[in-house]
Enzyme design. Structure first.
Site, mmCIF file in Angstrom:
data_model
loop_
_atom_site.group_PDB
_atom_site.id
_atom_site.type_symbol
_atom_site.label_atom_id
_atom_site.label_comp_id
_atom_site.label_asym_id
_atom_site.label_seq_id
_atom_site.Cartn_x
_atom_site.Cartn_y
_atom_site.Cartn_z
ATOM 1 N N ASP A 119 0.850 -1.189 0.000
ATOM 2 C CA ASP A 119 0.000 0.000 0.000
ATOM 3 C C ASP A 119 0.889 1.244 0.000
ATOM 4 O O ASP A 119 1.869 1.325 0.765
ATOM 5 C CB ASP A 119 -0.903 -0.003 1.230
ATOM 6 C CG ASP A 119 -1.883 1.153 1.236
ATOM 7 O OD1 ASP A 119 -2.998 0.983 0.719
ATOM 8 O OD2 ASP A 119 -1.516 2.235 1.749
ATOM 9 N N ASP A 128 -2.143 9.811 -10.025
ATOM 10 C CA ASP A 128 -2.032 8.819 -11.106
ATOM 11 C C ASP A 128 -0.578 8.632 -11.516
ATOM 12 O O ASP A 128 -0.142 7.503 -11.808
ATOM 13 C CB ASP A 128 -2.857 9.262 -12.315
ATOM 14 C CG ASP A 128 -4.356 9.151 -12.065
ATOM 15 O OD1 ASP A 128 -4.746 8.505 -11.071
ATOM 16 O OD2 ASP A 128 -5.135 9.708 -12.867
ATOM 17 N N GLU A 154 -4.807 2.436 -4.053
ATOM 18 C CA GLU A 154 -3.348 2.480 -3.986
ATOM 19 C C GLU A 154 -2.761 1.167 -3.492
ATOM 20 O O GLU A 154 -1.589 1.104 -3.113
ATOM 21 C CB GLU A 154 -2.900 3.628 -3.075
ATOM 22 C CG GLU A 154 -3.234 3.470 -1.600
ATOM 23 C CD GLU A 154 -4.616 3.985 -1.221
ATOM 24 O OE1 GLU A 154 -4.801 4.337 -0.055
ATOM 25 O OE2 GLU A 154 -5.504 4.038 -2.102
ATOM 26 N N HIS A 184 -5.441 14.632 -8.465
ATOM 27 C CA HIS A 184 -5.493 13.227 -8.895
ATOM 28 C C HIS A 184 -4.535 12.922 -10.045
ATOM 29 O O HIS A 184 -4.097 11.784 -10.204
ATOM 30 C CB HIS A 184 -6.923 12.863 -9.293
ATOM 31 C CG HIS A 184 -7.859 12.795 -8.118
ATOM 32 N ND1 HIS A 184 -7.885 11.723 -7.262
ATOM 33 C CD2 HIS A 184 -8.782 13.678 -7.652
ATOM 34 C CE1 HIS A 184 -8.790 11.929 -6.309
ATOM 35 N NE2 HIS A 184 -9.348 13.109 -6.527
ATOM 36 N N ASN A 205 -3.034 12.945 -3.157
ATOM 37 C CA ASN A 205 -4.166 13.358 -3.995
ATOM 38 C C ASN A 205 -4.741 14.689 -3.534
ATOM 39 O O ASN A 205 -5.055 15.572 -4.348
ATOM 40 C CB ASN A 205 -5.258 12.282 -3.968
ATOM 41 C CG ASN A 205 -5.063 11.230 -5.041
ATOM 42 O OD1 ASN A 205 -4.420 11.470 -6.055
ATOM 43 N ND2 ASN A 205 -5.605 10.049 -4.816
#
Length: 355
Positions: free
Chosen positions: A231, A248, A274, A244, A239
């Protein structure tokens, strides 16, 4: 990484099929133009100047149809191509005679009509019937009618052989081309169905199918099988602070590191958000923990630069080992528990399940 092929049911996407068909029509227009250019020279050599000019007109029509396809005026292009083939075949047979074999080119129409992307199947039947009727009419009216341009039997025999060869070549070429386009489209669909679109890693569904396969192999060979759940630390903050698009970019960078640093026999999937799940055949808990530590170090070296600001990335890993006769959920849940222990201890570390 390499892993056994995973068969995932996929839905047919009309858009991809349509794209393949129109790519085929590009080739039809190009091949048609070149073929009729050759025929123009052939007819001129045979003394049938009228048909030579007709073929030059056909070259023009096929060129126009190619331009229409390029500008997405597909219906107009289709009308031009179909009309040219039907009318030209009839004129050539009437001009040179039935024994010349120009009626064979009507047969090329059949597979093209069948694989066309017409919305209504009845249109395919009507057009196929039109080709059939024209063929029968020519057979009954032209076969025993004197041609407009009389050629020697030797020339007719040579011409018929030439047309037979060209017809078979066209059928083989167009069929092979369409098959190639369909296989390419199916491969693209299969990739879309089995991979995560952002990271290009396996998606959850394909990973679970692969895990089922590895569990079957484990029962058969009793080899160890490890799971690693990873994770990205503080991903929500990334974010929230940077947007975002930056999130990404971080996901892509981490995905690349994981896929490149794993062993050849390992598989990694984007498990959700994630989280990433790694499947490690023939790996004990200790070996998997060592690999996870190496991955943690490589991810810690990842830097994503945004507006002259460098974002450091880290990950927490939970490692578990599969126990015989248990489903996939077992080791995944234990890896998840180990992962959250690592989160509670400060993140950016590898935690293995307790024996």
């Amino acid at each position: 990484m390499s892993h056994p092929s995973v068969t995932t049911p996929i839905k047919t996407v009309p858009r991809d099929t349509s794209r393949s068909f129109w790519k085929l029509m590009y080739q039809v227009s190009l091949v048609g133009a070149v073929t009729h250019l050759l025929f123009a020279g052939l007819f001129y050599w045979l003394g049938a100047t009228t048909m030579a000019w007709v073929n030059l007109g056909s070259v023009t029509l096929f060129t126009i149809s190619y331009g229409c396809l390029k500008t997405r005026r597909n219906l107009l292009a289709s009308i031009l191509i179909v009309s040219e083939i039907l009318i030209h075949a009839a004129l050539a047979v009437r001009s040179i005679g039935w024994d010349s074999g120009f009626h064979y080119y009507l047969l090329v129409m059949v597979p093209v009509v069948v694989i066309s992307t017409m919305r209504h199947r009845s249109y395919k039947y009507l057009l196929s019937c039109l080709v059939f009727v024209l063929y029968v009419v020519l057979d009954h009216t032209v076969r025993n009618t004197a041609p407009l341009h009389v050629l020697s039997s030797e020339t007719l025999s040579w011409l018929r052989g030439f047309n037979t060869s060209v017809t078979f070549s066209l059928l083989f070429y167009l069929s092979s081309l369409y098959l190639k386009l369909v296989i390419k489209a199916e491969k693209k669909l299969r990739i879309q169905a089995t991979t995560d679109p952002l990271t290009q890693l396996l998606n959850r569904r394909s990973f679970l199918e692969l895990a089922d396969y590895e569990l079957t192999q484990r029962k058969r060979h009793l080899a160890p099988l490890a799971f690693v759940l990873a994770d990205i630390d503080h991903f929500k903050s990334i974010n929230d602070q940077h947007g975002h698009a930056v999130g990404d970019a971080v996901l892509k960078a981490v995905s690349q590191v994981l896929s490149q640093a794993l062993r050849e026999q390992d598989s990694v999937a984007r498990w959700g958000g994630e989280e990433f799940l790694i499947l490690m055949p023939n790996a004990t808990l200790e070996a998997a923990s060592m690999v996870a530590e190496r991955l943690r170090e490589k991810v810690s070296a990842v830097e994503v630069v945004v507006d002259a600001q460098t974002i450091k990335v880290s990950m927490t890993f939970g490692v578990s080992s599969h126990r015989l006769e248990e489903p996939v959920d077992g080791p995944v849940n234990r890896a998840d528990s180990a992962l959250y222990q690592g989160k509670a201890r400060g993140r950016n570390q590898v935690v293995a399940e307790a024996h």
